[in-house]
Scaffold this active site. Structure first.
Site, PDB file in Angstrom:
ATOM      1  N   GLU A 168      48.587  -3.977 -10.440  1.00 17.81           N
ATOM      2  CA  GLU A 168      48.279  -3.867  -9.017  1.00 17.81           C
ATOM      3  C   GLU A 168      46.941  -4.482  -8.668  1.00 17.81           C
ATOM      4  O   GLU A 168      46.766  -5.053  -7.598  1.00 17.81           O
ATOM      5  CB  GLU A 168      48.305  -2.389  -8.602  1.00 17.81           C
ATOM      6  CG  GLU A 168      48.358  -2.150  -7.102  1.00 17.81           C
ATOM      7  CD  GLU A 168      46.983  -2.042  -6.452  1.00 17.81           C
ATOM      8  OE1 GLU A 168      46.925  -2.022  -5.208  1.00 17.81           O
ATOM      9  OE2 GLU A 168      45.968  -1.980  -7.186  1.00 17.81           O
ATOM     10  N   ASP A 203      46.983   0.535 -14.023  1.00 17.73           N
ATOM     11  CA  ASP A 203      45.873  -0.364 -14.351  1.00 17.73           C
ATOM     12  C   ASP A 203      44.665  -0.007 -13.501  1.00 17.73           C
ATOM     13  O   ASP A 203      44.791   0.571 -12.417  1.00 17.73           O
ATOM     14  CB  ASP A 203      46.269  -1.819 -14.134  1.00 17.73           C
ATOM     15  CG  ASP A 203      46.656  -2.130 -12.693  1.00 17.73           C
ATOM     16  OD1 ASP A 203      47.434  -1.340 -12.119  1.00 17.73           O
ATOM     17  OD2 ASP A 203      46.204  -3.155 -12.135  1.00 17.73           O
TER      18      ASP A 203
END
Length: 465
Positions: free
Chosen positions: A148, A85
């Site tokens: 994250e 991400d």
């Protein structure tokens, strides 16, 4: 053929794969069935797993929350923790942030450094070990995280459902080795207001900051009062600005005075790098003749116990240790109305302390004030001693590959190394390199990309041979 020369032969493939991964806009989106973090992030996971499978690795999609590629044999499992991400691209880019464009030997795009480039490097590092059929006695698993940047729900889910590695590293910080990460305590100092008084000048609202872990660069307060009181406050602000060197402005409209405070944003782990717009405005408000009510008491407490400080010294949190240094405290958000208020704090505390130590001190400081703690969250410190097997192996690899001493670093930030036991952050930035994560025109130099692939190959093999 050795690892380095084989990785050189893979250079074109490493660059191509990095470009392909960058072209996927994997910013967290609306959850969908089987895609808890949205379509873009899921697309990145499917691409990473497909590429991993083509290389001959065992792969698994962990219900859309995470995934992994595994290689090797044996009971012990080494984890390489990466994330797919990315944060939103933001404005001001010179090149398409999802184009993977190469200019002057640099691949540009969101995620090139944080963290797709290093993830690709680790994948090809493992491919080199596999293709050369080097003898191994452990398994290694590249774990693809997907959340994250905004919560770590991916790692929580992985730990609940999958095998947890005995040790590992996260290529998501800097070299040489980050062996200590401070604890991260986030909480709110909240209060409801019941005793309110009228006066010549009253505070109606205060709002500043976006997130607890960001130094706020803007805050605004609205006051009401008589024409004389507003003019006096406005004049006082001019003197305050000149004395302190702060960027602030005031506008009077009718019986209202609006004060805006401008600061400089920085990461919450480095509050000394920014200028806190909330703190600037907070301290000024306590110099005004506001009524001596609940709101005034709340403001005075925050100004006295936090104010413009960032090491917690005024609130009893001046803590330090030899491993990770000083505690830092960031006043990241303040929202106040005539009914209630809260101040969100982000505290990075030394690795030899526990959250209970801090909470006990804070409870004592707020006792009898009407202020209470709420929305408490904690990420325990990380500390892997220098004589640990993992640290020693990574030190050996780094020094052999770079010819430089492998200094051990403690940071206030948090990496995936916290997600498993016996893990550290290892690269990808070398000492002195510009930090490009979350910035416009994020890029990774191709020579740098190949160099870290060689380092990661040597490190992984050192851990599993």
């Amino acid at each position: 053929m050795n690892l380095d020369s084989y990785i050189e032969s893979l250079k074109a493939d490493i660059v191509r794969t990095t470009q392909e991964w960058i072209k996927i806009k994997s910013v967290e989106g609306e959850p969908k069935p089987g895609m808890p973090f949205g379509e873009g992030v899921n697309q990145a996971l499917l691409k990473a797993l497909a590429d991993s499978a083509k290389m001959g690795f065992t792969t698994k999609n962990v219900d859309g929350y995470a995934g992994y590629a595994e290689y090797g044999q044996g009971k012990e499992l080494v984890g390489i923790l990466v994330h797919l991400d990315v944060v939103p691209e933001g404005d001001g880019w010179s090149y398409d942030p999802y184009g993977g464009v190469i200019v002057n030997n640099r691949i540009y795009g969101r995620g090139t450094v944080d963290n797709k480039g290093p993830a690709v490097a680790c994948l090809y590092a493992l491919k080199a070990i596999k293709d050369l059929n080097l003898p191994v006695s452990k398994r290694v698993r590249i774990i693809y995280g997907l959340n994250e940047e905004s919560g770590w729900a991916c790692m929580d889910y992985y730990r609940e459902h999958e095998e947890i590695p005995q040790l590992g590293f996260a290529p998501d910080a800097e070299f040489p080795i980050i062996y200590a990460e401070k604890g991260i305590l986030t909480l709110k100092l909240a209060r409801e207001f019941s005793n309110l008084k009228n006066g010549e000048l009253v505070l109606k609202s205060f709002k500043g900051g976006l997130r607890a872990n960001m130094v706020p660069d803007f805050a605004v307060a609205v006051l009401e009062g008589s024409e004389k009181a507003l003019k006096t406050a406005s004049d006082a602000l001019e003197n305050y600005k000149k004395e302190k060197g702060f960027k602030m402005e005031a506008v009077i409209e009718g019986n209202t005075l609006t004060i805006k405070s401008y600061g400089i944003s920085a990461h919450g782990s480095l509050p000394e790098k920014g200028k806190n717009a909330i703190a600037q405005l907070l301290v000024f408000l306590t110099t005004l003749p506001l009524p001596g009510d609940d709101i005034s008491a709340y403001l005075n407490f925050l100004a006295e116990k936090i104010g413009l400080t960032y090491n917690g010294e005024n609130i009893g949190l001046k803590l330090s240790d030899n491993v990770s240094g000083n505690l830092t405290l960031n006043l990241g958000v303040l929202e106040l109305t005539e009914k209630e208020a809260y101040a969100a704090l982000n505290i990075r505390y030394p690795v030899t302390y526990k959250k209970e130590d801090l909470l006990k001190i804070l409870e004592e400081k707020i006792s009898g004030t009407g202020i209470y703690l709420k929305d408490i969250s904690d990420m325990a410190p990380l500390y892997v001693p220098e004589d640990h097997f993992l640290v020693q192996k990574l030190k050996k690899v780094y020094e052999e590959k770079t010819g430089e001493p492998a200094r051990l670093i403690a940071i206030g930030g948090g990496t995936y190394a916290r997600a498993i036991p016996n893990a550290v952050a290892f690269g990808p930035l070398f000492p002195g390199m510009e930090e490009l994560a979350h910035q416009k025109d994020e890029y990774i130099d191709i020579d740098h990309l190949i160099q870290i692939t060689k380092i990661y190959a040597a490190a992984i093999y050192e851990l599993i041979k």
